[in-house]
Design a protein around this motif. Structure first.
Motif, mmCIF file in Angstrom:
data_model
loop_
_atom_site.group_PDB
_atom_site.id
_atom_site.type_symbol
_atom_site.label_atom_id
_atom_site.label_comp_id
_atom_site.label_asym_id
_atom_site.label_seq_id
_atom_site.Cartn_x
_atom_site.Cartn_y
_atom_site.Cartn_z
ATOM 1 N N GLY A 151 0.337 -1.133 -0.354
ATOM 2 C CA GLY A 151 -0.447 -0.114 -0.129
ATOM 3 C C GLY A 151 0.702 1.665 0.214
ATOM 4 N N ASP A 152 0.270 2.606 0.173
ATOM 5 C CA ASP A 152 0.899 3.735 -0.096
ATOM 6 C C ASP A 152 2.081 3.309 -1.022
ATOM 7 O OD1 ASP A 152 -1.200 3.072 2.070
ATOM 8 O OD2 ASP A 152 -1.208 5.559 2.337
ATOM 9 N N LEU A 153 2.703 3.789 -2.052
ATOM 10 C CA LEU A 153 3.579 3.110 -2.540
ATOM 11 C C LEU A 153 3.939 4.447 -2.629
ATOM 12 C CD1 LEU A 153 3.747 0.177 -5.455
ATOM 13 C CD2 LEU A 153 5.467 1.027 -3.480
ATOM 14 N N GLY A 178 -4.811 0.732 -1.889
ATOM 15 C CA GLY A 178 -4.517 2.246 -2.728
ATOM 16 C C GLY A 178 -3.301 3.265 -1.950
ATOM 17 N N ASP A 179 -3.860 4.396 -2.895
ATOM 18 C CA ASP A 179 -2.413 5.546 -2.877
ATOM 19 C C ASP A 179 -1.658 5.167 -3.952
ATOM 20 O OD1 ASP A 179 -3.732 7.265 -0.601
ATOM 21 O OD2 ASP A 179 -2.160 7.193 1.093
ATOM 22 N N LEU A 180 -2.061 5.239 -4.906
ATOM 23 C CA LEU A 180 -0.395 4.676 -5.852
ATOM 24 C C LEU A 180 0.576 5.474 -5.796
ATOM 25 C CD1 LEU A 180 -3.289 3.473 -6.872
ATOM 26 C CD2 LEU A 180 -1.967 2.756 -8.105
ATOM 27 N N GLY A 211 -6.817 4.918 -2.533
ATOM 28 C CA GLY A 211 -6.565 6.172 -1.154
ATOM 29 C C GLY A 211 -7.116 7.362 -1.007
ATOM 30 N N ASN A 212 -7.174 7.940 -0.199
ATOM 31 C CA ASN A 212 -7.248 9.234 -0.199
ATOM 32 C C ASN A 212 -6.473 10.290 -1.363
ATOM 33 O OD1 ASN A 212 -4.862 8.685 1.937
ATOM 34 N ND2 ASN A 212 -5.147 10.903 2.332
ATOM 35 N N HIS A 213 -5.078 10.206 -1.392
ATOM 36 C CA HIS A 213 -3.838 10.129 -2.778
ATOM 37 C C HIS A 213 -4.564 10.254 -3.879
ATOM 38 C CE1 HIS A 213 -1.116 12.296 -0.266
ATOM 39 N NE2 HIS A 213 -1.972 11.401 1.076
ATOM 40 N N ASP A 214 -5.421 9.326 -3.906
ATOM 41 C CA ASP A 214 -6.113 9.229 -5.796
ATOM 42 C C ASP A 214 -7.079 9.289 -5.317
ATOM 43 O OD1 ASP A 214 -4.003 7.013 -5.984
ATOM 44 O OD2 ASP A 214 -5.547 5.749 -4.437
ATOM 45 N N LEU A 294 -8.781 -2.330 1.952
ATOM 46 C CA LEU A 294 -9.397 -1.385 1.709
ATOM 47 C C LEU A 294 -8.579 0.189 2.852
ATOM 48 C CD1 LEU A 294 -10.215 -0.443 5.181
ATOM 49 C CD2 LEU A 294 -12.264 -1.862 4.670
ATOM 50 N N HIS A 295 -8.704 1.453 2.323
ATOM 51 C CA HIS A 295 -7.733 2.406 2.015
ATOM 52 C C HIS A 295 -7.720 2.604 4.198
ATOM 53 C CE1 HIS A 295 -4.397 4.153 0.901
ATOM 54 N NE2 HIS A 295 -5.163 5.642 1.898
ATOM 55 N N ALA A 296 -8.141 3.649 4.881
ATOM 56 C CA ALA A 296 -8.120 3.893 5.977
ATOM 57 C C ALA A 296 -8.453 2.929 7.017
ATOM 58 C CB ALA A 296 -9.211 4.361 5.912
ATOM 59 N N GLY A 331 -4.265 0.311 3.969
ATOM 60 C CA GLY A 331 -2.833 1.000 3.416
ATOM 61 C C GLY A 331 -3.290 2.641 4.944
ATOM 62 N N HIS A 332 -3.005 3.718 3.787
ATOM 63 C CA HIS A 332 -3.022 5.493 4.685
ATOM 64 C C HIS A 332 -2.177 5.573 5.583
ATOM 65 C CE1 HIS A 332 -4.632 8.903 5.068
ATOM 66 N NE2 HIS A 332 -5.935 8.502 5.896
ATOM 67 N N VAL A 333 -2.361 4.373 6.994
ATOM 68 C CA VAL A 333 -1.062 4.634 7.730
ATOM 69 C C VAL A 333 0.313 3.984 7.610
ATOM 70 C CG1 VAL A 333 -0.436 4.063 10.452
ATOM 71 C CG2 VAL A 333 -2.694 4.366 9.707
HETATM 72 FE FE LIG Z 1 -3.770 7.219 2.293
#
Ligand SMILES: [Fe+2]
Ligand SMILES: *[C@@H]1O[C@H](CO)[C@@H](O)[C@H](O)[C@H]1NC(C)=O
Ligand SMILES: *[C@@H]1O[C@H](CO)[C@@H](O)[C@H](O)[C@H]1NC(C)=O
Ligand SMILES: *[C@@H]1O[C@H](CO)[C@@H](O)[C@H](O)[C@H]1NC(C)=O
Ligand SMILES: *[C@@H]1O[C@H](CO)[C@@H](O)[C@H](O)[C@H]1NC(C)=O
Length: 432
Positions: A151-153, A178-180, A211-214, A294-296, A331-333
């Motif tokens: 995640g979060d690459l 998520g957060d590619l 993710g939120n960055h997406d 999921l992301h968060a 992911g996320h954290v």
């Molecule tokens: Fe995130």
């Protein structure tokens, strides 16, 4: 209300981005510089670019790539012998604009029918270099399969280390939480991300969730996920999706739910109704393993992002618990954490194992501070970059391992045998 909240957050993060402020409350190590790749949609990288593949049904894969040329055809030729392509398929193209940015042309072509566990050689757009992917193992409750989990690459030196480590493992499918790209509105960074992951993502299917960055929404101007949807459309069975925000797929003996943390999940939402309907279709004789991503995270004892997953958790945890989901990946954290089987924050032998793996290596750095005392549901936590591997051995057993990047060396730091809730050794009553 949730929509306004999200809009506010994206406006805020855009403003913060413009003035260069980092809004996060926790202390991070000095970030490694982004690997700024010298290519974008327009700067002369030869076509095809950013080649990646995803699962598109039990016997099909989707090949996706970008061309600078708007006349390049959406065709894939493939075969089981290098240089010899006996099959061809046509697909679709799309492109998008984002404020002043104009993307290249994205091509998405579903190829198949394909045999399981087989290497295919392929070429995009009738020319250019040859790529190769391996299809996953066949369907079946006892069929072994290995997932790489990340995640979060983002695209830093840490990212490169994580990708190098994943490349060394012999995995079948990559699950991404998520957060590619961490492009964060700067669209050429989606192109450089596509190039960075191409060696891995053109060789094994990547199944991703948002993710939120997406999101990259600009209120009144640009709707969320414009770039993400054009570049990383996920569809299973080739059936038209009502949304690219949530979907499921089956591979070997595993049913995977990909959920959207930034798409409405309330009880009256399309995502919630879809999830209910999808869970009814799960057959634990056919797919003894049930996994969600999921992301968060819902279970998070890191100081970072406390509460970000709470609303989705109140809406959906009972559904997933009732369906006897084995694992929820998040992911996320930017750290690793693994829980015991848990439901409603109480350890429960019939509950879900939650694993946070938002540690791919993005430019924001690590989430170093964990809350003390460690909650009883939290069994292992550490702030490191790295990747996970889930080796499903058969219908009852899977070996989970977490591999941290220790000064670019890959070190196995956490490891566990899991037993599926569908196995007879678990005394959990089943709904289906
Ligand atoms: Fe995130
Ligand atoms: C892209 O798709 C459109 C239809 O959606 C089609 O008319 C056009 O010819 C396609 N372009 C290429 C280069 O294949
Ligand atoms: C579940 O899958 C098994 C194995 O494929 C099959 O025999 C059984 O009929 C299925 N059950 C239902 C309710 O469809
Ligand atoms: C599954 O694999 C585990 C670990 O290798 C083994 O102990 C178990 O007997 C196997 N179960 C079945 C149903 O094959
Ligand atoms: C679980 O997997 C890890 C990583 O592949 C491996 O090193 C370890 O030996 C496995 N554990 C067992 C008990 O097989």
């Amino acid at each position: 209300m949730a929509g306004y909240g999200r809009r506010f957050v994206s406006v805020l993060s855009l403003l913060l981005l413009l003035v260069g402020v980092n809004a996060s409350p926790y202390v991070r190590p000095s970030a490694r510089r982004s690997l700024l790749w010298p290519f974008s949609s327009k700067t002369g990288t030869p076509d095809p670019q950013q080649v990646h593949v995803s699962l598109a049904g039990p016997k099909h894969m989707k090949v996706s790539w970008m061309t600078s040329s708007f006349t390049a055809p959406s065709t894939v030729e493939w075969g089981t012998t290098s240089g010899k392509y006996d099959s061809t398929a046509q697909g679709e193209n799309t492109s998008y604009t984002y404020v002043f940015y104009k993307s290249g042309l994205f091509h998405h072509v579903v190829v198949g029918p394909l045999d399981a566990s087989t290497s295919y050689y392929y070429r995009c757009g009738g020319a250019g270099p040859e790529f190769s992917f391996r299809t996953p193992p066949p369907a079946g409750p006892q069929v072994p399969i290995t997932f790489a989990v990340a995640g979060d690459l983002g695209q830093t030196g840490w990212t490169k280390s994580t990708l190098d480590h994943i490349q060394k493992t012999d995995f079948d499918v990559l699950l991404f939480a998520g957060d590619l790209s961490y492009a964060d509105y700067m669209q050429p960074l989606w192109d450089s991300f596509g190039q960075l992951v191409q060696p891995l993502a053109s060789a094994r299917p990547w199944m991703v969730t948002q993710g939120n960055h997406d999101v990259e929404e600009i209120p009144l101007l640009i709707k969320g996920f414009r770039s993400y949807n054009a570049r990383w459309p996920m569809s299973f069975d080739g059936s038209p999706l009502t949304s690219n925000s949530f979907y499921s797929f089956e591979v070997a003996g595993v049913h995977v739910l990909m959920l959207g943390s930034y798409t409405d999940y309330a009880e009256n939402s399309p995502q919630y109704s879809w999830l209910q309907a999808d869970l009814v279709k799960v057959n634990r004789t056919r797919t003894p393993w049930l996994i969600a991503m999921l992301h968060a995270p819902w279970y998070n004892s890191n100081s970072a992002h406390q509460g970000d997953g709470d609303a989705m958790m109140s809406a959906m945890e009972p559904l997933l618990q009732k369906a006897q989901v084995d694992i929820v990946f998040a992911g996320h954290v930017h750290a690793y954490e693994r829980t015991t089987r848990v439901f409603l924050k109480i350890a429960d032998p019939c509950g879900i194992i939650h694993i946070t793996i938002g540690a791919g290596g993005n430019r924001e750095g690590l989430a170093r501070s964990f809350k003390n005392p460690q909650p009883s549901w939290s069994l292992f936590r550490e702030a490191s970059f790295g990747n996970g591997e889930l080796r499903v051995v058969n219908s009852t057993h899977a070996n989970w391992s977490w591999h941290r990047n220790d000064n670019d060396e890959q070190v196995m730091a956490d490891e566990l045998w899991m037993t599926s809730l569908s196995s007879s050794s678990q005394d959990c009553s089943f709904v289906n």
